[in-house]
Design an enzyme around this catalytic site. Structure first.
Site, PDB file in Angstrom:
ATOM      1  N   ASP A 166       3.160  -0.479  11.980  1.00 52.00           N
ATOM      2  CA  ASP A 166       3.238  -1.671  12.476  1.00 52.00           C
ATOM      3  C   ASP A 166       4.689  -2.517  12.341  1.00 52.00           C
ATOM      4  O   ASP A 166       4.550  -3.902  12.677  1.00 52.00           O
ATOM      5  CB  ASP A 166       2.187  -2.555  12.270  1.00 52.00           C
ATOM      6  CG  ASP A 166       1.985  -2.896  10.597  1.00 52.00           C
ATOM      7  OD1 ASP A 166       2.672  -2.442  10.002  1.00 52.00           O
ATOM      8  OD2 ASP A 166       1.126  -3.631  10.291  1.00 52.00           O
ATOM      9  N   THR A 213       4.645   2.587   5.990  1.00 52.40           N
ATOM     10  CA  THR A 213       3.527   2.145   6.229  1.00 52.40           C
ATOM     11  C   THR A 213       2.802   3.066   6.979  1.00 52.40           C
ATOM     12  O   THR A 213       3.153   3.766   7.887  1.00 52.40           O
ATOM     13  CB  THR A 213       3.348   0.761   6.869  1.00 52.40           C
ATOM     14  OG1 THR A 213       1.683   0.481   7.026  1.00 52.40           O
ATOM     15  CG2 THR A 213       4.037   0.239   8.070  1.00 52.40           C
ATOM     16  N   ARG A 258      -4.857  -2.155   9.776  1.00 52.21           N
ATOM     17  CA  ARG A 258      -5.028  -3.570   9.743  1.00 52.21           C
ATOM     18  C   ARG A 258      -4.892  -3.838  11.110  1.00 52.21           C
ATOM     19  O   ARG A 258      -6.145  -3.766  12.009  1.00 52.21           O
ATOM     20  CB  ARG A 258      -3.794  -3.888   9.148  1.00 52.21           C
ATOM     21  CG  ARG A 258      -3.735  -4.719   7.877  1.00 52.21           C
ATOM     22  CD  ARG A 258      -2.801  -5.555   7.423  1.00 52.21           C
ATOM     23  NE  ARG A 258      -2.084  -5.013   6.356  1.00 52.21           N
ATOM     24  CZ  ARG A 258      -2.680  -5.339   5.073  1.00 52.21           C
ATOM     25  NH1 ARG A 258      -3.952  -6.067   4.992  1.00 52.21           N
ATOM     26  NH2 ARG A 258      -2.264  -5.029   3.847  1.00 52.21           N
ATOM     27  N   ARG A 301       0.742  -5.062  -4.831  1.00 53.30           N
ATOM     28  CA  ARG A 301       1.076  -6.122  -3.845  1.00 53.30           C
ATOM     29  C   ARG A 301       1.457  -7.530  -4.300  1.00 53.30           C
ATOM     30  O   ARG A 301       1.231  -8.627  -3.891  1.00 53.30           O
ATOM     31  CB  ARG A 301      -0.365  -6.191  -3.017  1.00 53.30           C
ATOM     32  CG  ARG A 301      -0.679  -5.075  -2.228  1.00 53.30           C
ATOM     33  CD  ARG A 301      -1.768  -5.556  -1.163  1.00 53.30           C
ATOM     34  NE  ARG A 301      -2.521  -4.454  -0.616  1.00 53.30           N
ATOM     35  CZ  ARG A 301      -1.805  -3.700   0.288  1.00 53.30           C
ATOM     36  NH1 ARG A 301      -0.693  -3.888   1.084  1.00 53.30           N
ATOM     37  NH2 ARG A 301      -2.468  -2.426   0.971  1.00 53.30           N
ATOM     38  N   ASP A 341       0.502   2.200   8.853  1.00 50.46           N
ATOM     39  CA  ASP A 341      -0.108   1.458   9.927  1.00 50.46           C
ATOM     40  C   ASP A 341       1.011   1.561  11.251  1.00 50.46           C
ATOM     41  O   ASP A 341       0.617   1.234  12.499  1.00 50.46           O
ATOM     42  CB  ASP A 341      -0.336   0.024   9.621  1.00 50.46           C
ATOM     43  CG  ASP A 341      -1.184  -0.210   8.377  1.00 50.46           C
ATOM     44  OD1 ASP A 341      -1.912   0.787   8.059  1.00 50.46           O
ATOM     45  OD2 ASP A 341      -1.379  -1.348   7.697  1.00 50.46           O
ATOM     46  N   ASP A 391       5.945  -5.115   5.901  1.00 52.53           N
ATOM     47  CA  ASP A 391       6.465  -6.174   6.102  1.00 52.53           C
ATOM     48  C   ASP A 391       6.568  -7.107   5.003  1.00 52.53           C
ATOM     49  O   ASP A 391       7.490  -8.007   4.842  1.00 52.53           O
ATOM     50  CB  ASP A 391       5.567  -6.622   7.144  1.00 52.53           C
ATOM     51  CG  ASP A 391       6.162  -8.070   8.003  1.00 52.53           C
ATOM     52  OD1 ASP A 391       7.248  -7.923   8.480  1.00 52.53           O
ATOM     53  OD2 ASP A 391       5.490  -9.180   8.065  1.00 52.53           O
ATOM     54  N   GLY A 413       0.933  -1.373   0.192  1.00 53.70           N
ATOM     55  CA  GLY A 413       0.174  -0.189  -0.088  1.00 53.70           C
ATOM     56  C   GLY A 413       0.724   1.264  -0.096  1.00 53.70           C
ATOM     57  O   GLY A 413       1.746   1.440   0.593  1.00 53.70           O
TER      58      GLY A 413
HETATM   59  O1  F6P Z   1      -1.142  -1.560   4.931  1.00 54.23           O
HETATM   60  C1  F6P Z   1      -1.517  -0.200   4.832  1.00 54.23           C
HETATM   61  C2  F6P Z   1      -3.278  -0.374   4.562  1.00 54.23           C
HETATM   62  O2  F6P Z   1      -3.589   1.072   4.140  1.00 54.23           O
HETATM   63  C3  F6P Z   1      -3.901  -0.767   5.563  1.00 54.23           C
HETATM   64  O3  F6P Z   1      -4.115   0.080   6.614  1.00 54.23           O
HETATM   65  C4  F6P Z   1      -5.236  -1.280   4.998  1.00 54.23           C
HETATM   66  O4  F6P Z   1      -5.973  -2.499   5.715  1.00 54.23           O
HETATM   67  C5  F6P Z   1      -4.932  -1.903   3.706  1.00 54.23           C
HETATM   68  O5  F6P Z   1      -3.476  -1.074   3.401  1.00 54.23           O
HETATM   69  C6  F6P Z   1      -5.783  -1.474   2.530  1.00 54.23           C
HETATM   70  O6  F6P Z   1      -5.068  -2.263   1.387  1.00 54.23           O
HETATM   71  P1  F6P Z   1      -5.599  -1.812  -0.010  1.00 54.23           P
HETATM   72  O7  F6P Z   1      -4.994  -0.363  -0.531  1.00 54.23           O
HETATM   73  O8  F6P Z   1      -5.070  -2.823  -0.670  1.00 54.23           O
HETATM   74  O9  F6P Z   1      -7.197  -1.850  -0.090  1.00 54.23           O
END
Ligand code: F6P
Length: 341
Positions: A129, A125, A171, A71, A127, A102, A10
């Site tokens: 995390d 990120t 997440r 991804r 997040d 990660d 992301g």
């Molecule tokens: O890891 C970053 C993040 O924004 C998370 O907070 C969220 O759950 C996920 O990516 C959303 O992913 P996508 O952009 O693939 O919908």
């Protein structure tokens, strides 16, 4: 020296600052830099674009990533791992800097330990995390976006005497929730690290209403654990096996309205939280990480991730930096909890 850079997973504000930082160091030392497009997909397919001091000079304040992201997980299929190694050879790369969370860094780590590729990782990120670094870039901008959004939601919540549940990303970690709940004086917050007693939450909201407060703000992590588990938006999994989260805000809003009889709405902030210009903090952190990643490449100190420890940027082994999620620490939870009683 020829160096590749890619951004995976992301996106988040600050990625371009890292790209600029790495490029500057390598070019200042007579090297050449290639951007691999759209994360590991570009590494598999060999899609690249040249990066120079000139074309990266003014990108520090740009959101997203000029290289694109995906991804894609090459380790889903050994042939794709071979393709990454071929690209490395064909392009004549001496090193690859992978900027990601990660998942992306896990791939960089495996390529280093299992295939001997000269990789360096840089943690990103919203997040926050990742266990080996004190803070990831992107997080600060995200918290500012959420805080500003809640400041706006508060005025309409107050006008209509409503509770508004704000669902935020992160997440399985509650960092975004905890920080933005403190910064926006929320009435309640729910993080994935603690299973929530919904009736206790309703009691807090009802007590505040009875005490004269004309509105309520609840901040909920998308991964908040309610009895019965997490709420997921679909059964869909991404390339790394992560389930899509989303929808907990709506579930909570219905519960609150039914239980307290206070009119309640929910808002999912979603990808707004990752978009737009990075904060000055994230521009600086991203730049510093990029500069240090560039120097690790020059020193041929591979298999490392650059990390923020205190105020300093230090190298840590990639294998120690991946596969360990950094949950919201108890002390942060306790500090924030003073305001939701
Ligand atoms: O890891 C970053 C993040 O924004 C998370 O907070 C969220 O759950 C996920 O990516 C959303 O992913 P996508 O952009 O693939 O919908």
């Amino acid at each position: 020296m020829k160096v590749g850079i890619l951004t995976g997973g992301g996106d988040c504000p600050g990625l371009n600052a890292v790209i600029r930082g790495v490029t500057r160091v390598i070019c200042n030392n007579g090297g050449e830099v290639l951007g691999l497009l759209e994360g590991w997909r570009g590494a598999i397919q060999g899609n690249t674009t040249p990066l120079t001091i000139d074309n990266t000079d003014n990108i520090v304040g740009l959101g997203g990533t000029i290289l694109g992201s995906s991804r894609t997980n090459p380790f889903k299929d050994e042939k794709q791992v071979d393709a990454v190694c071929d690209t490395f050879k064909k392009l004549g790369l001496d090193a690859l800097v992978a900027i990601g969370g990660d998942d992306t860094l896990g791939v960089a780590s495996k390529l280093y330990y299992e295939r001997g590729l000269a990789t360096i990782g840089c943690p990103k990120t919203i997040d926050n995390d990742l266990s080996a670094t004190d803070q990831t870039f992107g997080f600060d901008t995200c918290v500012n976006i959420v805080t500003e959004a809640i400041d706006r939601l508060r005025t309409t919540a107050e006008s209509h005497r409503r509770v508004i549940v704000v669902e935020v990303m992160g997440r399985h970690a509650g960092w975004i929730t905890c920080y933005s709940a403190i910064a926006s004086a929320a009435d309640y917050f729910l993080v994935p690290e603690r299973e929530v007693d919904l009736d206790e939450m309703c009691d807090v909201l009802a007590k505040r209403r009875a005490g004269g407060k004309k509105y309520g703000i609840v901040v909920a992590s998308e991964g908040a654990k309610l009895k019965g588990g997490m709420v997921t938006s679909s059964g869909e999994l991404d390339d790394f096996g992560h389930v899509k989260l989303g929808g907990v805000g709506e579930v909570l809003a219905k519960y609150i309205q039914d239980k307290t009889k206070i009119e309640t709405r929910s808002v999912i902030l979603g990808h707004l939280q990752r978009g737009g210009t990075p904060s000055a903090f994230d521009r600086v952190l991203g730049t510093r990480l990029g500069v240090h990643a560039g120097h690790l490449v020059l020193e041929k100190n591979f298999g490392k991730m650059v990390a923020l420890r205190g105020t300093q940027i230090v190298p840590v082994d990639l294998k120690d930096a991946v596969n360990k999620m950094r949950e919201l620490e108890d002390s942060f939870f306790e500090e924030a909890s003073e305001f939701i009683r």
